[in-house]
Write an enzyme that holds these catalytic residues in place. Structure first.
Site, PDB file in Angstrom:
ATOM      1  N   GLY A  13       4.845 -19.943 -35.126  1.00 36.00           N
ATOM      2  CA  GLY A  13       5.991 -20.199 -35.543  1.00 36.00           C
ATOM      3  C   GLY A  13       6.937 -19.049 -36.209  1.00 36.00           C
ATOM      4  O   GLY A  13       7.555 -19.547 -37.252  1.00 36.00           O
ATOM      5  N   SER A  40       0.022 -21.664 -37.513  1.00 33.44           N
ATOM      6  CA  SER A  40      -1.256 -21.552 -38.427  1.00 33.44           C
ATOM      7  C   SER A  40      -0.726 -21.696 -39.911  1.00 33.44           C
ATOM      8  O   SER A  40       0.346 -21.115 -40.097  1.00 33.44           O
ATOM      9  CB  SER A  40      -1.738 -20.306 -38.322  1.00 33.44           C
ATOM     10  OG  SER A  40      -2.772 -19.980 -39.617  1.00 33.44           O
ATOM     11  N   ILE A  43      -1.914 -17.977 -41.711  1.00 36.03           N
ATOM     12  CA  ILE A  43      -1.544 -16.917 -41.177  1.00 36.03           C
ATOM     13  C   ILE A  43       0.109 -16.820 -41.092  1.00 36.03           C
ATOM     14  O   ILE A  43       0.786 -17.519 -40.611  1.00 36.03           O
ATOM     15  CB  ILE A  43      -1.973 -16.684 -39.698  1.00 36.03           C
ATOM     16  CG1 ILE A  43      -3.209 -16.574 -39.375  1.00 36.03           C
ATOM     17  CG2 ILE A  43      -1.477 -15.144 -39.153  1.00 36.03           C
ATOM     18  CD1 ILE A  43      -3.620 -16.750 -38.012  1.00 36.03           C
ATOM     19  N   VAL A  48       9.883  -9.594 -41.162  1.00 35.87           N
ATOM     20  CA  VAL A  48      11.062  -8.650 -41.223  1.00 35.87           C
ATOM     21  C   VAL A  48      11.940  -9.020 -40.050  1.00 35.87           C
ATOM     22  O   VAL A  48      11.369  -9.762 -39.231  1.00 35.87           O
ATOM     23  CB  VAL A  48      10.609  -6.968 -41.298  1.00 35.87           C
ATOM     24  CG1 VAL A  48      10.277  -6.719 -42.676  1.00 35.87           C
ATOM     25  CG2 VAL A  48       9.345  -6.987 -40.255  1.00 35.87           C
ATOM     26  N   LYS A  79      27.891  -8.580 -38.525  1.00 37.94           N
ATOM     27  CA  LYS A  79      27.570  -7.449 -38.144  1.00 37.94           C
ATOM     28  C   LYS A  79      28.195  -6.879 -36.973  1.00 37.94           C
ATOM     29  O   LYS A  79      28.331  -7.366 -35.694  1.00 37.94           O
ATOM     30  CB  LYS A  79      26.042  -7.284 -37.525  1.00 37.94           C
ATOM     31  CG  LYS A  79      25.494  -5.877 -37.302  1.00 37.94           C
ATOM     32  CD  LYS A  79      23.837  -5.901 -36.958  1.00 37.94           C
ATOM     33  CE  LYS A  79      23.565  -4.496 -36.104  1.00 37.94           C
ATOM     34  NZ  LYS A  79      22.176  -4.671 -35.617  1.00 37.94           N
ATOM     35  N   PRO A  99      29.335   0.765 -32.031  1.00 35.32           N
ATOM     36  CA  PRO A  99      29.774  -0.494 -32.198  1.00 35.32           C
ATOM     37  C   PRO A  99      29.115  -1.485 -31.266  1.00 35.32           C
ATOM     38  O   PRO A  99      28.622  -1.199 -30.165  1.00 35.32           O
ATOM     39  CB  PRO A  99      31.248  -0.253 -31.796  1.00 35.32           C
ATOM     40  CG  PRO A  99      31.219   0.933 -30.870  1.00 35.32           C
ATOM     41  CD  PRO A  99      30.236   1.730 -31.278  1.00 35.32           C
ATOM     42  N   LEU A 334       6.664 -10.213 -30.450  1.00 33.10           N
ATOM     43  CA  LEU A 334       5.767  -9.275 -31.033  1.00 33.10           C
ATOM     44  C   LEU A 334       4.515  -9.174 -30.225  1.00 33.10           C
ATOM     45  O   LEU A 334       4.022  -8.198 -29.860  1.00 33.10           O
ATOM     46  CB  LEU A 334       5.249  -9.107 -32.153  1.00 33.10           C
ATOM     47  CG  LEU A 334       6.809  -8.937 -33.396  1.00 33.10           C
ATOM     48  CD1 LEU A 334       6.238  -8.954 -34.763  1.00 33.10           C
ATOM     49  CD2 LEU A 334       7.324  -7.630 -32.923  1.00 33.10           C
ATOM     50  N   THR A 345      16.864  -4.719 -31.209  1.00 33.31           N
ATOM     51  CA  THR A 345      16.832  -5.241 -30.082  1.00 33.31           C
ATOM     52  C   THR A 345      15.716  -6.366 -29.912  1.00 33.31           C
ATOM     53  O   THR A 345      15.665  -6.972 -28.795  1.00 33.31           O
ATOM     54  CB  THR A 345      16.436  -4.282 -28.954  1.00 33.31           C
ATOM     55  OG1 THR A 345      15.542  -3.355 -29.329  1.00 33.31           O
ATOM     56  CG2 THR A 345      17.763  -3.420 -28.765  1.00 33.31           C
TER      57      THR A 345
HETATM   58  C1  LIG Z   1       9.579  -3.172 -39.538  1.00 28.22           C
HETATM   59  C2  LIG Z   1       9.895  -4.044 -38.642  1.00 28.22           C
HETATM   60  C3  LIG Z   1      11.437  -4.096 -38.655  1.00 28.22           C
HETATM   61  C4  LIG Z   1      12.062  -5.111 -37.759  1.00 28.22           C
HETATM   62  N1  LIG Z   1      13.308  -5.055 -37.568  1.00 28.22           N
HETATM   63  C5  LIG Z   1      14.050  -6.151 -36.670  1.00 28.22           C
HETATM   64  C6  LIG Z   1      15.390  -6.140 -36.301  1.00 28.22           C
HETATM   65  O1  LIG Z   1      15.957  -5.585 -37.398  1.00 28.22           O
HETATM   66  N2  LIG Z   1      15.994  -7.094 -35.358  1.00 28.22           N
HETATM   67  C7  LIG Z   1      15.135  -7.605 -34.646  1.00 28.22           C
HETATM   68  O2  LIG Z   1      15.542  -8.201 -33.543  1.00 28.22           O
HETATM   69  N3  LIG Z   1      13.822  -7.410 -34.870  1.00 28.22           N
HETATM   70  C8  LIG Z   1      12.998  -6.689 -35.564  1.00 28.22           C
HETATM   71  N4  LIG Z   1      11.769  -6.657 -35.719  1.00 28.22           N
HETATM   72  C9  LIG Z   1      11.021  -7.346 -35.044  1.00 28.22           C
HETATM   73  C10 LIG Z   1      10.909  -8.894 -35.478  1.00 28.22           C
HETATM   74  O3  LIG Z   1      10.494  -8.962 -36.905  1.00 28.22           O
HETATM   75  C11 LIG Z   1      10.231 -10.001 -34.587  1.00 28.22           C
HETATM   76  O4  LIG Z   1      10.518  -9.896 -33.318  1.00 28.22           O
HETATM   77  C12 LIG Z   1      10.345 -11.217 -35.069  1.00 28.22           C
HETATM   78  O5  LIG Z   1      10.176 -11.527 -36.244  1.00 28.22           O
HETATM   79  C13 LIG Z   1       9.458 -12.319 -34.175  1.00 28.22           C
HETATM   80  O6  LIG Z   1       8.199 -12.146 -34.548  1.00 28.22           O
HETATM   81  P1  LIG Z   1       7.023 -12.978 -33.852  1.00 28.22           P
HETATM   82  O7  LIG Z   1       7.681 -14.479 -33.893  1.00 28.22           O
HETATM   83  O8  LIG Z   1       6.844 -12.219 -32.571  1.00 28.22           O
HETATM   84  O9  LIG Z   1       5.909 -13.021 -34.988  1.00 28.22           O
HETATM   85  P2  LIG Z   1       5.491 -13.146 -36.228  1.00 28.22           P
HETATM   86  O10 LIG Z   1       6.695 -13.466 -37.154  1.00 28.22           O
HETATM   87  O11 LIG Z   1       4.215 -12.324 -36.693  1.00 28.22           O
HETATM   88  O12 LIG Z   1       4.982 -14.912 -36.044  1.00 28.22           O
HETATM   89  C14 LIG Z   1       3.537 -15.098 -35.645  1.00 28.22           C
HETATM   90  C15 LIG Z   1       3.274 -16.528 -35.897  1.00 28.22           C
HETATM   91  O13 LIG Z   1       2.252 -16.861 -35.049  1.00 28.22           O
HETATM   92  C16 LIG Z   1       1.083 -17.496 -35.620  1.00 28.22           C
HETATM   93  N5  LIG Z   1      -0.146 -17.403 -35.341  1.00 28.22           N
HETATM   94  C17 LIG Z   1      -0.720 -16.237 -35.301  1.00 28.22           C
HETATM   95  N6  LIG Z   1      -2.161 -16.230 -35.003  1.00 28.22           N
HETATM   96  C18 LIG Z   1      -2.150 -17.459 -34.800  1.00 28.22           C
HETATM   97  C19 LIG Z   1      -3.605 -18.633 -34.797  1.00 28.22           C
HETATM   98  N7  LIG Z   1      -4.546 -18.029 -34.408  1.00 28.22           N
HETATM   99  N8  LIG Z   1      -3.220 -19.836 -34.642  1.00 28.22           N
HETATM  100  C20 LIG Z   1      -2.011 -20.346 -35.022  1.00 28.22           C
HETATM  101  N9  LIG Z   1      -1.014 -19.798 -35.231  1.00 28.22           N
HETATM  102  C21 LIG Z   1      -0.975 -18.551 -35.351  1.00 28.22           C
HETATM  103  C22 LIG Z   1       1.576 -17.184 -37.190  1.00 28.22           C
HETATM  104  O14 LIG Z   1       1.297 -18.447 -38.048  1.00 28.22           O
HETATM  105  C23 LIG Z   1       3.051 -17.050 -37.004  1.00 28.22           C
HETATM  106  O15 LIG Z   1       3.703 -18.543 -37.060  1.00 28.22           O
HETATM  107  C24 LIG Z   1      11.220  -5.791 -36.930  1.00 28.22           C
HETATM  108  C25 LIG Z   1       9.653  -5.634 -36.763  1.00 28.22           C
HETATM  109  C26 LIG Z   1       9.219  -4.694 -37.464  1.00 28.22           C
HETATM  110  C27 LIG Z   1       7.882  -4.443 -37.625  1.00 28.22           C
END
Ligand SMILES: Cc1cc2nc3c(=O)[nH]c(=O)nc-3n(C[C@H](O)[C@H](O)[C@H](O)COP(=O)(O)OP(=O)(O)OC[C@H]3O[C@@H](n4cnc5c(N)ncnc54)[C@H](O)[C@@H]3O)c2cc1C
Length: 506
Positions: A13, A40, A43, A48, A79, A99, A334, A345
Site C-alpha cells: 500500500g 502490512s 512494514i 519519499v 511543478k 521545463p 520499486l 520518473t
Molecule cells: C531517495 C528516493 C527519492 C525518490 N524520489 C522520487 C520522486 O521525486 N518522484 C517519484 O516519482 N519517485 C521517487 N522515488 C520513488 C518513489 O518513492 C516510489 O516509486 C514510490 O514511493 C512508490 O513506492 P512503492 O509503493 O513501490 O513502495 P513502498 O512505498 O516501499 O511500499 C511498499 C508497501 O508494501 C507493503 N509490504 C511490503 N512487504 C509486505 C509483506 N510481506 N506483506 C504485506 N505488505 C508488504 C508495505 O507495507 C508497503 O505498504 C524516490 C525513491 C527514493 C529511494
C-alpha cells in the site's frame, strides 16, 4: 495469466499499490472484477517520492480526481520543471532549467533549436535553454501554471506532494470505487505445480488467494523477485548512487513551483517545496563517501549547522527486473525497479506499467498473448529513462572529486547513449537520432536539447565566430517580451494554493 482471471490481490500500500488499485478499478468499472489491496501494518512505506512529471495529472484526471479534492490534503504545490545547479563548470552554464513544455513554447522552441544548432557549428549565439520557456518564467516569478479559461493554449505541469498523504488520499478514493482493503503481513508465497502463485500465507495464519497478484511490496519485491525468482538487472556501473539522507526544512510562504537539483561533492540534492515544509534529500554514492560525511556535507549545504534536526537515511538499488509480468504476477513500483530520482520518473513508470498491462490483458482476452510484447515495452522505457539520467553524469564537467571525474569519463554507457552524444558533438540534429532509435517517446527531443545545451556542451567561447544576419534570425528581446506577456495570464502560486485550501475547507 490464465483465461477467466477475475480476482486481483495487490500486495503493498505505497503510492505504487494505490495508483495500481485506482487504475484497475477504473478500467474494470462496472465489470465483474474483484480487487483487494493487502498491506502490512508492520512494514512501512518508503515515504519519499515527492515530485512528479505531468502524467500524474493524467492519472488523476482519469480516475476523476480534481485538484481541489487532493492538493491541499496532500500539502501539494505545482511543478513547472527542474532547475539543475552546479552540474557544469562551463562559464555561463552554472544552472539551467528543464521545463515541462507547454503549448505557448511551441513559438519559441524553434529559436532555441536554431541558436543551439548554430552554436554547435561555432557561431556565437545564445544557446542557453531556460530563457526560451514560459515555465522558467513561471518558476522564477513564483506563478502557478494554471491558465484562465480564456488562455488559448494548453498548459502542461506536474506536482510536488507529501507521498504518505497522497497514499492515504488514494486509499480513500479507491475504497469509494469498490477496492477492498485488508491488513496483513505476508510471510510465505505458495506456488502451485506449474509455478504460478497459488496463495499467500500471512502471519495471522490466514491465507489470501486470487487469480492474479500485483507485487507492490517496494524494494522487497516479495512476489516477483523473491517467490518467482525473476532476476534483477542492476545498472550500478553507470549510476553510482545507492544512498540518500533526507531532512525537512521550513516552508516558503510563496514557493517557486519547481524542484531544484544541486550537484554536491558525491551526488546531488533535491529541494522540493510543499505547503507545509521543504523536502530535501542528498542522493549519493556510498562507494565514494561514508554516510556520516555525506550527512555532514548536506547539513552544511542546508545551513543547518549544529541543529539537532534528525536525518532519515535510506539505501536503494538501481536497475530493473528482467520481466515485469511473469505467470500470474505483475510488479509495479520499486518492486519492478528504480532508476534514481533525478527526473522524478518513478510514478510515471508505475502508471505506464499498469496502463500497458491493462491494455495487454484486455487485448489478449485476459491471456498471456501480449505478455512478451508488454515486458519488452516496459523494459525499453526503463532503459531509455536510464540513458537520459546517465547522460547528466556523463557530461558533467566537475573535477572536484573522484565521483564526478569517474562519472564524466564512464565508458560503460550504452551504445544508444553513445550514439546520441556522438550526434550532438558532431553538430548533427539529435531529433533525427532520437527518432532513428525510436527514443523520443520517453524523453522528447526538447529534453535532450535542454540537457546538452543547459550543461554547455558547446565549443568554448574562444572557438566561436560572429554570425551573419541569417544566423541572428530570432530576436531574443521579442521572445522575452512574448513570454513575459504570457505570464500576465497567471496568478501567484500562493494565491492558487490558498484558493485550493479554501475549497477543501468549504
Ligand atoms: C531517495 C528516493 C527519492 C525518490 N524520489 C522520487 C520522486 O521525486 N518522484 C517519484 O516519482 N519517485 C521517487 N522515488 C520513488 C518513489 O518513492 C516510489 O516509486 C514510490 O514511493 C512508490 O513506492 P512503492 O509503493 O513501490 O513502495 P513502498 O512505498 O516501499 O511500499 C511498499 C508497501 O508494501 C507493503 N509490504 C511490503 N512487504 C509486505 C509483506 N510481506 N506483506 C504485506 N505488505 C508488504 C508495505 O507495507 C508497503 O505498504 C524516490 C525513491 C527514493 C529511494
Amino acid at each position: 495469466m490464465r483465461k477467466g482471471t477475475k480476482s486481483f490481490v495487490i500486495l503493498g500500500g505505497g503510492t505504487a499499490g494505490w495508483i495500481a488499485a485506482n487504475m484497475l478499478a477504473k478500467g474494470w468499472q462496472g465489470k465483474d472484477y474483484d480487487i483487494t489491496l493487502v498491506e502490512s501494518p508492520d512494514i512501512g512505506i518508503i515515504g519519499v517520492g515527492e515530485g512528479s512529471t505531468p502524467p500524474l495529472k493524467k492519472f488523476l484526471d482519469y480516475v476523476g480526481v480534481e485538484e481541489s479534492d487532493w492538493m491541499s490534503r496532500c500539502d501539494a504545490t505545482y511543478k513547472t520543471g527542474i532547475t539543475f545547479r552546479h552540474w557544469s563548470t562551463r562559464a555561463g552554464f552554472d544552472e539551467y532549467f528543464h521545463p515541462f513544455q507547454s503549448q505557448p513554447d511551441e513559438f519559441t522552441v524553434p529559436a532555441f533549436y536554431h541558436n543551439s544548432f548554430l552554436r554547435r557549428q561555432g557561431v556565437d549565439l545564445d544557446g542557453h535553454p531556460s530563457q526560451f520557456f514560459l515555465e522558467w518564467y513561471l518558476a522564477t516569478q513564483r506563478q502557478a501554471p494554471v491558465a484562465p479559461p480564456n488562455f488559448p493554449f494548453k498548459m502542461n505541469y506536474g506536482y510536488h506532494f507529501n507521498s504518505g498523504l497522497l497514499g492515504e488520499f488514494l486509499k480513500d478514493w479507491a475504497a469509494k470505487k469498490g477496492v477492498k482493503y485488508r491488513q496483513a503481513t505476508v510471510t510465505e508465497v505458495v506456488l502451485d505445480d506449474k509455478g504460478y502463485i497459488d496463495y499467500l500465507q500471512t502471519d495471522s495464519e490466514q491465507t489470501i488467494k486470487a487469480d492474479f497478484y500485483v507485487d507492490s511490496t517496494g524494494f522487497r519485491s516479495q512476489l516477483l523477485q523473491q517467490a518467482l525468482g525473476v532476476p534483477f538487472e542492476n545498472c550500478a556501473e553507470v549510476l553510482y548512487n545507492d544512498s540518500a539522507v533526507v531532512f525537512p526544512t521550513e516552508a516558503d510562504e510563496n514557493p517557486e513551483p519547481q524542484t531544484v537539483s544541486t550537484a554536491l561533492k558525491y551526488g546531488w540534492a533535491w529541494k522540493i517545496p510543499l505547503t507545509s515544509r521543504f523536502g530535501n534529500g542528498y542522493v549519493y554514492s556510498s562507494k565514494y563517501v561514508d554516510d556520516d560525511a555525506a550527512e555532514m556535507e548536506f547539513r552544511q549545504h542546508l545551513g543547518l549547522g549544529d541543529s539537532d534536526i534528525a536525518a532519515r537515511r535510506l539505501k536503494f538499488k538501481v536497475g530493473r527486473v528482467r520481466e515485469h509480468w511473469v505467470k500470474n504476477c505483475l510488479a509495479v513500483g520499486l518492486s519492478q525497479g528504480f532508476i534514481e530520482p533525478l527526473e522524478a520518473t518513478a510514478l510515471d513508470m508505475v502508471q505506464e506499467t499498469v496502463f500497458r498491462f491493462f491494455e495487454a490483458a484486455m487485448k489478449g482476452d485476459m491471456s498471456d498473448r501480449y505478455r512478451e510484447e508488454f515486458n519488452a515495452r516496459i523494459s525499453k522505457r526503463f532503459d531509455a529513462v536510464r540513458d537520459y539520467i546517465v547522460c547528466h553524469y556523463r557530461i558533467n564537467t566537475r573535477t572536484d572529486t573522484p565521483y564526478w571525474r569517474d562519472a564524466g569519463c564512464n565508458e560503460k554507457i550504452s551504445p544508444s547513449l553513445r550514439q546520441i552524444l556522438t550526434a550532438w558533438l558532431q553538430g548533427k540534429n539529435i531529433t533525427d537520432e532520437l527518432e532513428r532509435q525510436a527514443l523520443d517517446a520517453y524523453f522528447p527531443s526538447m529534453s535532450w536539447n535542454c540537457l546538452l545545451a543547459g550543461k554547455g556542451i558547446y565549443p568554448t567561447q574562444d572557438q566561436l565566430r560572429p554570425g551573419n544576419e541569417l544566423a541572428h534570425k530570432f530576436n531574443l528581446h521579442d521572445i522575452e517580451k512574448y513570454l513575459r506577456g504570457c505570464t500576465l495570464n497567471f496568478r501567484p502560486h500562493r494565491e492558487r494554493l490558498d484558493e485550493l485550501r479554501a475549497a477543501a475547507n468549504a
